[in-house]
Design a protein around this motif. Structure first.
Motif: not given
Length: 362
Positions: A173-179, A338-343, A345-352
């Protein structure tokens, strides 16, 4: 070169990865564990940030006794999160895996942490031994094993595996998971990213990065992700340079003052502890290509170099190829995080922030 079956750390034979996280009820944090087979893995480390949070890194000095480690833990929670390694150590001890001593075994579990305190609302909502055990168990999830086998047989990626209701995620998995569940990166949502490369001789080199950087992950001349320039053919082909107006409008004012990017870079060729330390060092080059500035006074940037020793030791030229690939896979892993992270409040996703960067199918 080409990517492995899942373009992730588990493409290195002998490695397992488990992610566990808590989001909600004051929490936004998690733990990721990298596990070896019972024989363990050779490991080195390179710490370059000025504010590291680590455990058992002195053992990885080539002058010291222990030759192999049995797991590496990456965690949120700042220094509090180091306790997640205790849960992994308990699971390994229960399985009889560890450094043999009179009366039993002592599992060797180095660890590093990022600063994500308070990002879910409660400052003391941090990873603990329970979350460490959950990450260990996720690494042995039969459903994830089946999905990996199917992806390997098909010679194709295994999908994003972004997570499920139980608070775990697939090993690739990539994105806002685990650590990376609470990570931020230069004002954007950060997270876990992973990438792999199969070298012409058959060796595999792969990285897993937890991107929580004070510095920017963007190209200084626009809004493109800096790490994508090191992608393999087609890997980031769905992206294009963002509209200059979007880049000009991006001016984050909530970049946190405590951060840290941590991770591992691994290979299946047999390396010594000193060579693993060198592999970790060149992975920092990949980190610095993808994040600017890196290794600051408020980052604790730490990378572990790992060898599963499934292939013979490389000659000098082949080792140079492993090192070069180690830097590139770490840069690619940062971009995927960064590309897969979930946006949020205060930390928007890259594609947003840069929707025009999506030049093809998302």
């Amino acid at each position: 070169m080409k990517a492995g079956a899942t373009n992730s750390l588990v493409d290195v034979p002998g490695l397992r990865v488990g992610h566990a996280h808590r989001v909600g009820g004051g929490y936004r944090t998690g733990t990721t564990v990298v596990l070896a087979s019972e024989e363990g893995m050779v490991a080195g480390v390179d710490v370059r940030g000025a504010a590291p949070g680590t455990r058992e890194t002195e053992l990885l000095d080539p002058r010291n006794l222990v030759e192999r480690v049995h797991a590496v833990v990456l965690s949120g929670g700042s220094a509090y999160g180091l306790s997640a390694a205790c849960g992994v150590m308990e699971r390994l001890a229960d399985a009889g895996v560890g450094f043999p001593v009179e009366g039993g075994v002592v599992p060797i579990v180095p660890a590093a942490v990022i600063y994500d305190l308070g990002r879910g609302g409660s400052f003391r909502a941090v990873p603990d031994a329970v979350l460490g055990r959950a990450a260990y168990d996720a690494a042995y999830d039969a459903a994830y094993d089946a999905a990996y086998d199917a992806a390997h047989d098909a010679g194709a990626g295994a999908g994003d595996g972004a997570g499920d209701a139980a608070g775990t995620a697939a090993p690739w998995a990539n994105g806002s998971v685990g650590a990376g569940a609470g990570a931020v990166a230069g004002g954007l949502a950060g997270g876990v990213g992973t990438a792999s490369a199969v070298l012409p001789g058959g060796a595999t080199v792969a990285a897993l990065a937890v991107v929580n950087a004070a510095g920017s992950v963007l190209d200084p001349h626009g809004g493109a992700l800096a790490g994508t320039r090191y992608g393999l053919p087609g890997e980031f082909g769905h992206l294009r340079a963002p509209d200059p107006g979007e880049a000009a409008a991006w001016n984050p004012d909530r970049v946190t003052s405590f951060n840290t990017t941590i991770g591992v870079v691994a290979t299946d060729v047999a390396l010594t502890k000193a060579q693993c330390g060198k592999l970790a060092g060149v992975a920092h080059d990949g980190l610095a290509r993808a994040i600017r500035p890196a290794h600051t006074m408020v980052d604790g940037d730490t990378v572990f170099g790992l060898s599963t020793c499934h292939r013979p030791a490389p000659g000098p030229d082949a080792f140079q190829d492993v090192l070069a690939a180690g830097a590139d896979v770490f840069s690619r892993a940062v971009a995927h995080a960064v590309l897969a992270a979930t946006g949020r409040e205060g930390a928007p996703a890259y594609l947003d922030v840069f929707p025009s960067a999506l030049g093809g199918k998302r």
